[in-house]
Scaffold this active site. Structure first.
Site, PDB file in Angstrom:
ATOM      1  N   ALA A 154       0.838  -1.212   0.000  1.00 14.99           N
ATOM      2  CA  ALA A 154       0.000   0.000   0.000  1.00 14.99           C
ATOM      3  C   ALA A 154       0.869   1.256   0.000  1.00 14.99           C
ATOM      4  CB  ALA A 154      -0.927  -0.010   1.205  1.00 14.99           C
ATOM      5  N   PRO A 155       0.470   2.301  -0.730  1.00 15.57           N
ATOM      6  CA  PRO A 155      -0.784   2.456  -1.481  1.00 15.57           C
ATOM      7  C   PRO A 155      -0.756   1.917  -2.901  1.00 15.57           C
ATOM      8  CG  PRO A 155       0.415   4.512  -1.516  1.00 15.57           C
ATOM      9  CD  PRO A 155       1.244   3.568  -0.682  1.00 15.57           C
ATOM     10  N   GLY A 156       0.299   1.194  -3.281  1.00  9.86           N
ATOM     11  CA  GLY A 156       0.290   0.503  -4.565  1.00  9.86           C
ATOM     12  C   GLY A 156       1.063   1.154  -5.687  1.00  9.86           C
ATOM     13  N   ASP A 167      -0.330  -6.239   2.270  1.00  8.02           N
ATOM     14  CA  ASP A 167      -0.161  -5.192   3.268  1.00  8.02           C
ATOM     15  C   ASP A 167      -0.932  -5.609   4.511  1.00  8.02           C
ATOM     16  OD1 ASP A 167       0.995  -2.158   3.061  1.00  8.02           O
ATOM     17  OD2 ASP A 167      -0.556  -2.313   4.598  1.00  8.02           O
ATOM     18  N   ASP A 177       0.968  -9.672   7.427  1.00 10.22           N
ATOM     19  CA  ASP A 177       2.183  -9.037   7.915  1.00 10.22           C
ATOM     20  C   ASP A 177       3.395  -9.698   7.267  1.00 10.22           C
ATOM     21  OD1 ASP A 177       4.296  -7.969   9.346  1.00 10.22           O
ATOM     22  OD2 ASP A 177       3.231  -7.999  11.256  1.00 10.22           O
ATOM     23  N   ASP A 230       9.507  -3.097   0.213  1.00 11.07           N
ATOM     24  CA  ASP A 230       9.523  -1.647   0.429  1.00 11.07           C
ATOM     25  C   ASP A 230       9.131  -1.430   1.892  1.00 11.07           C
ATOM     26  OD1 ASP A 230       9.543   1.062   0.137  1.00 11.07           O
ATOM     27  OD2 ASP A 230       7.678   1.178  -0.995  1.00 11.07           O
ATOM     28  N   CYS A 251      12.568   4.773   1.945  1.00 14.95           N
ATOM     29  CA  CYS A 251      12.608   6.200   1.570  1.00 14.95           C
ATOM     30  C   CYS A 251      13.344   6.958   2.673  1.00 14.95           C
ATOM     31  CB  CYS A 251      11.209   6.758   1.324  1.00 14.95           C
ATOM     32  SG  CYS A 251      10.042   6.528   2.673  1.00 14.95           S
TER      33      CYS A 251
END
Length: 426
Positions: A253-255, A274, A301, A320, A373
């Site tokens: 998410a969010p994809g 997710d 999870d 990610d 990130c």
């Protein structure tokens, strides 16, 4: 303007209480449906701007006040008014008058209005000298917590200042063009016809000269484009998925990255996972807008595959992982003030757990892309090196692109801060 200031005060207060600014604003819009688009824009600008420059604003307040303001909403009202005085084009008299009126809505204490008026007018009289006095204060100069500044100084001694300053810039708007339905060049022509200037960066990434509402993007509702940072658009190509492969996006998410995978490679067996059901709703909306239907959706999870994995190995895995988001503070300035020094180590433990849990799900010869990130080394290269040291069947492949050092992409005008480490199971 009074209502705008008061709702901005609410947003700042809830942020410092520990809430996510985007979620706060969403709740404010839901609770105040009569707000115009212009008012929403003003509240968002004030809240984001105040947090972006809060280190400087708070230092100025310390100079102006004999003692801290005990009532937090009044302190935040002063902060947003100072932001407006420093960075907006609103007339000074309007900012001060509205702040005084707003203070009367916050408290019935008759002295509050006088305090607000005196402090703001004092600032205007002493502005130049006040700004000179705080120049030696790093928190004021960069508007980050001191521990954050020190960490970047230690890890990036030559360019830490550029990283800090990049995080305080207004973010540019980036698009990913869906080449299943159009080409980058054709979409640039569609933008130009709407008077929207754009620059091609790489792959399917375009940078807009000025942000626009998504409703004004040609073909957005038909799936021709997606708003996604150019740095984030490196993930799907780096994973190197091919037709017929079984692919897992483990924290989907969010994809954005999983829809990019589906756009780049037809006929992959894509599983998107997710652990937050609410976030999966937005993910399915994004897949629907892009007309992507061939995927499996799982709520689970990544740290506990036994709860959702069907036992079939994957050819490619995208991890990610949750992180400090220290590379995207230009888009999320609240992060600077919500994070604590211990968070990076806590995130690193979670990231390592996820990597260790997902590795057995990968085919021999398969590839796993670890992505954050973040710009903090504890979450990035140190996690990657630790993983390699404990998995003899893993090798790290180079990530060829505009990275600065060993998979680390630093924030700047062309992209946010990201980290990529690509592993192959030998």
């Amino acid at each position: 303007m009074i209502e705008v200031q008061l709702l901005a005060v609410q947003a700042i207060g809830e942020t410092f209480a520990g809430a996510n600014l985007n979620e706060i604003l969403r709740h404010i819009w839901q609770a105040n449906t009569r707000l115009t688009l212009q008012q929403r824009g003003a509240i968002q600008d004030i809240a984001y701007g105040t947090l972006r420059h809060y280190g400087q604003i708070d230092a100025i307040l310390h100079q102006l006040l004999n003692k801290p303001v005990q009532l937090k909403p009044l302190h935040y009202l002063l902060a947003i008014a100072l932001y407006q005085l420093c960075f907006s084009k609103t007339p000074v008299y309007a900012i001060v008058d509205h702040a005084v009126s707003s203070s009367r809505k916050i408290t019935r204490n008759p002295g509050a209005a006088g305090l607000i008026n005196a402090v703001l007018r004092n600032f205007m009289r002493q502005r130049t000298s006040l700004l000179d006095q705080i120049k030696t204060n790093e928190v004021a100069r960069y508007s980050y917590p001191q521990w954050w500044i020190d960490k970047l100084h230690q890890q990036y001694p030559r360019n830490y200042e550029a990283i800090l300053l990049a995080g305080n810039e207004h973010p540019t708007m980036m698009l990913r063009i869906n080449t299943l339905y159009t080409s980058v060049g054709h979409y640039q022509a569609l933008l130009a016809a709407q008077g929207i200037d754009s620059e091609w960066l790489w792959g399917n990434a375009l940078r807009l000269a000025r942000p626009v509402a998504v409703e004004k993007l040609p073909g957005f509702s038909e799936g021709l484009a997606t708003v996604q940072d150019a740095g984030a658009q490196l993930a799907a190509p780096l994973l190197d998925a091919g037709a017929g492969m079984r692919v897992l996006d483990a924290c989907a998410a969010p994809g954005g990255k999983s829809t990019h995978l589906a756009e780049l490679v037809k006929d992959i067996e894509l599983t998107v996972l997710d652990k937050h059901e609410a976030r999966l709703v937005r993910l399915t909306e994004n897949f629907s807008r892009l007309k992507i239907t061939d995927y499996q959706l799982l709520c689970g999870d990544a740290m506990h595959p036994s709860q959702w994995w069907d036992g079939q190995l994957y050819d490619r895995i995208l991890a990610d992982v949750p992180c400090s988001a220290s590379g995207v503070v230009s888009r999320h300035p609240d992060i600077k003030w919500l994070r604590k020094p211990s968070d990076t180590d806590n995130f690193a433990q979670t990231q390592t757990t996820i990597l260790n849990a997902l590795w057995p799900l990968l085919q021999q010869g398969g590839k796993l892309l670890y992505a954050t990130c973040s710009v903090f080394n504890e979450e990035n290269n140190l996690v990657a090196e630790k993983f390699l040291s404990t998995h003899q069947d893993a090798s790290r492949l180079p990530c060829f692109h505009a990275t600065t050092d060993n998979g680390q992409l630093l924030p700047g005008a062309r992209h946010d801060g990201f980290f990529y480490a690509l592993f192959r199971k030998n």
